[in-house]
Motif scaffolding. Structure first.
Motif, PDB file in Angstrom:
ATOM      1  N   PHE A   6      -5.449   6.024   1.203  1.00 10.36           N
ATOM      2  CA  PHE A   6      -5.034   4.708   0.716  1.00 10.36           C
ATOM      3  C   PHE A   6      -3.978   4.084   1.623  1.00 10.36           C
ATOM      4  O   PHE A   6      -3.866   2.864   1.728  1.00 10.36           O
ATOM      5  CB  PHE A   6      -4.517   4.816  -0.713  1.00 10.36           C
ATOM      6  CG  PHE A   6      -4.293   3.494  -1.374  1.00 10.36           C
ATOM      7  CD1 PHE A   6      -5.356   2.704  -1.753  1.00 10.36           C
ATOM      8  CD2 PHE A   6      -3.016   3.032  -1.605  1.00 10.36           C
ATOM      9  CE1 PHE A   6      -5.157   1.473  -2.362  1.00 10.36           C
ATOM     10  CE2 PHE A   6      -2.796   1.809  -2.206  1.00 10.36           C
ATOM     11  CZ  PHE A   6      -3.870   1.030  -2.579  1.00 10.36           C
ATOM     12  N   ASN A  41       0.827  -1.206   0.000  1.00  5.58           N
ATOM     13  CA  ASN A  41       0.000   0.000   0.000  1.00  5.58           C
ATOM     14  C   ASN A  41       0.863   1.259   0.000  1.00  5.58           C
ATOM     15  O   ASN A  41       0.524   2.246  -0.645  1.00  5.58           O
ATOM     16  CB  ASN A  41      -0.939   0.016   1.208  1.00  5.58           C
ATOM     17  CG  ASN A  41      -2.124  -0.887   1.013  1.00  5.58           C
ATOM     18  OD1 ASN A  41      -2.282  -1.486  -0.042  1.00  5.58           O
ATOM     19  ND2 ASN A  41      -2.949  -0.997   2.033  1.00  5.58           N
ATOM     20  N   PHE A  94       1.324   6.361  -6.989  1.00  5.73           N
ATOM     21  CA  PHE A  94       0.151   7.088  -7.492  1.00  5.73           C
ATOM     22  C   PHE A  94       0.294   8.583  -7.253  1.00  5.73           C
ATOM     23  O   PHE A  94      -0.130   9.395  -8.071  1.00  5.73           O
ATOM     24  CB  PHE A  94      -1.128   6.577  -6.854  1.00  5.73           C
ATOM     25  CG  PHE A  94      -1.546   5.211  -7.313  1.00  5.73           C
ATOM     26  CD1 PHE A  94      -1.056   4.659  -8.481  1.00  5.73           C
ATOM     27  CD2 PHE A  94      -2.432   4.462  -6.575  1.00  5.73           C
ATOM     28  CE1 PHE A  94      -1.429   3.405  -8.909  1.00  5.73           C
ATOM     29  CE2 PHE A  94      -2.826   3.201  -6.984  1.00  5.73           C
ATOM     30  CZ  PHE A  94      -2.317   2.671  -8.159  1.00  5.73           C
ATOM     31  N   SER A  95       0.892   8.951  -6.127  1.00  7.53           N
ATOM     32  CA  SER A  95       1.109  10.369  -5.844  1.00  7.53           C
ATOM     33  C   SER A  95       2.040  10.997  -6.877  1.00  7.53           C
ATOM     34  O   SER A  95       1.768  12.081  -7.402  1.00  7.53           O
ATOM     35  CB  SER A  95       1.692  10.532  -4.443  1.00  7.53           C
ATOM     36  OG  SER A  95       2.034  11.866  -4.199  1.00  7.53           O
ATOM     37  N   ALA A 102       0.685   4.006  -2.910  1.00  4.48           N
ATOM     38  CA  ALA A 102       0.339   5.383  -2.564  1.00  4.48           C
ATOM     39  C   ALA A 102       1.408   6.353  -3.063  1.00  4.48           C
ATOM     40  O   ALA A 102       1.095   7.391  -3.662  1.00  4.48           O
ATOM     41  CB  ALA A 102       0.151   5.513  -1.061  1.00  4.48           C
ATOM     42  N   HIS A 104      -4.001  14.005  -3.091  1.00  2.92           N
ATOM     43  CA  HIS A 104      -3.230  13.607  -1.921  1.00  2.92           C
ATOM     44  C   HIS A 104      -4.115  13.197  -0.751  1.00  2.92           C
ATOM     45  O   HIS A 104      -3.677  12.432   0.109  1.00  2.92           O
ATOM     46  CB  HIS A 104      -2.219  14.700  -1.562  1.00  2.92           C
ATOM     47  CG  HIS A 104      -1.094  14.725  -2.538  1.00  2.92           C
ATOM     48  ND1 HIS A 104      -1.116  15.505  -3.671  1.00  2.92           N
ATOM     49  CD2 HIS A 104       0.058  14.026  -2.586  1.00  2.92           C
ATOM     50  CE1 HIS A 104      -0.005  15.290  -4.358  1.00  2.92           C
ATOM     51  NE2 HIS A 104       0.723  14.399  -3.723  1.00  2.92           N
ATOM     52  N   VAL A 150      -4.511   9.642  -1.612  1.00  2.25           N
ATOM     53  CA  VAL A 150      -3.263   8.918  -1.341  1.00  2.25           C
ATOM     54  C   VAL A 150      -3.113   8.657   0.159  1.00  2.25           C
ATOM     55  O   VAL A 150      -2.789   7.533   0.569  1.00  2.25           O
ATOM     56  CB  VAL A 150      -2.049   9.707  -1.894  1.00  2.25           C
ATOM     57  CG1 VAL A 150      -0.749   9.180  -1.328  1.00  2.25           C
ATOM     58  CG2 VAL A 150      -2.041   9.651  -3.404  1.00  2.25           C
TER      59      VAL A 150
END
Length: 107
Positions: free
Chosen positions: A105, A51, A58-59, A55, A99, A102
């Protein structure tokens, strides 16, 4: 054309770019390099806190995508109906939403 001539012409044309766009480009390069480093680290070390990797990745990728959109909107040669201030406000709002997702997540 040789590769050196292409690179020289690119540098000469890029020097004419506005300082505001150069700052966006620098931030864009940083976001992309961050995503690449995170991906390489994940491949070399492992994906134990998966995770956390997702995160962070993806950020970085999300920020890069938002930066590309911002650069397109504030480039003077593109004639958008929105103002530069509105483009920056949209960028900030979308970054806050990104964010928040994120952080959510991460758990």
């Amino acid at each position: 054309m040789s590769l050196l001539a292409i690179a020289t012409e690119f540098v000469e044309e890029y020097e004419k770019t506005a300082q505001r766009l150069k700052v966006i480009d620098a931030f864009l390069v940083t976001a992309v390099l961050t995503a690449v480093v995170q991906f390489v680290y994940c491949m070399l070390v492992g994906t134990f806190p998966f995770n956390s990797f997702l995160a962070g990745f993806f950020s970085a990728v999300g920020s890069a995508i938002l930066l590309v959109c911002l650069r397109i909107q504030v480039t003077p040669s593109n004639n958008y109906a929105i103002s530069v201030e509105r483009a920056y406000a949209d960028f900030v709002l979308c970054n806050v939403i990104l964010h928040l997702v994120v952080v959510n997540f991460l758990g």
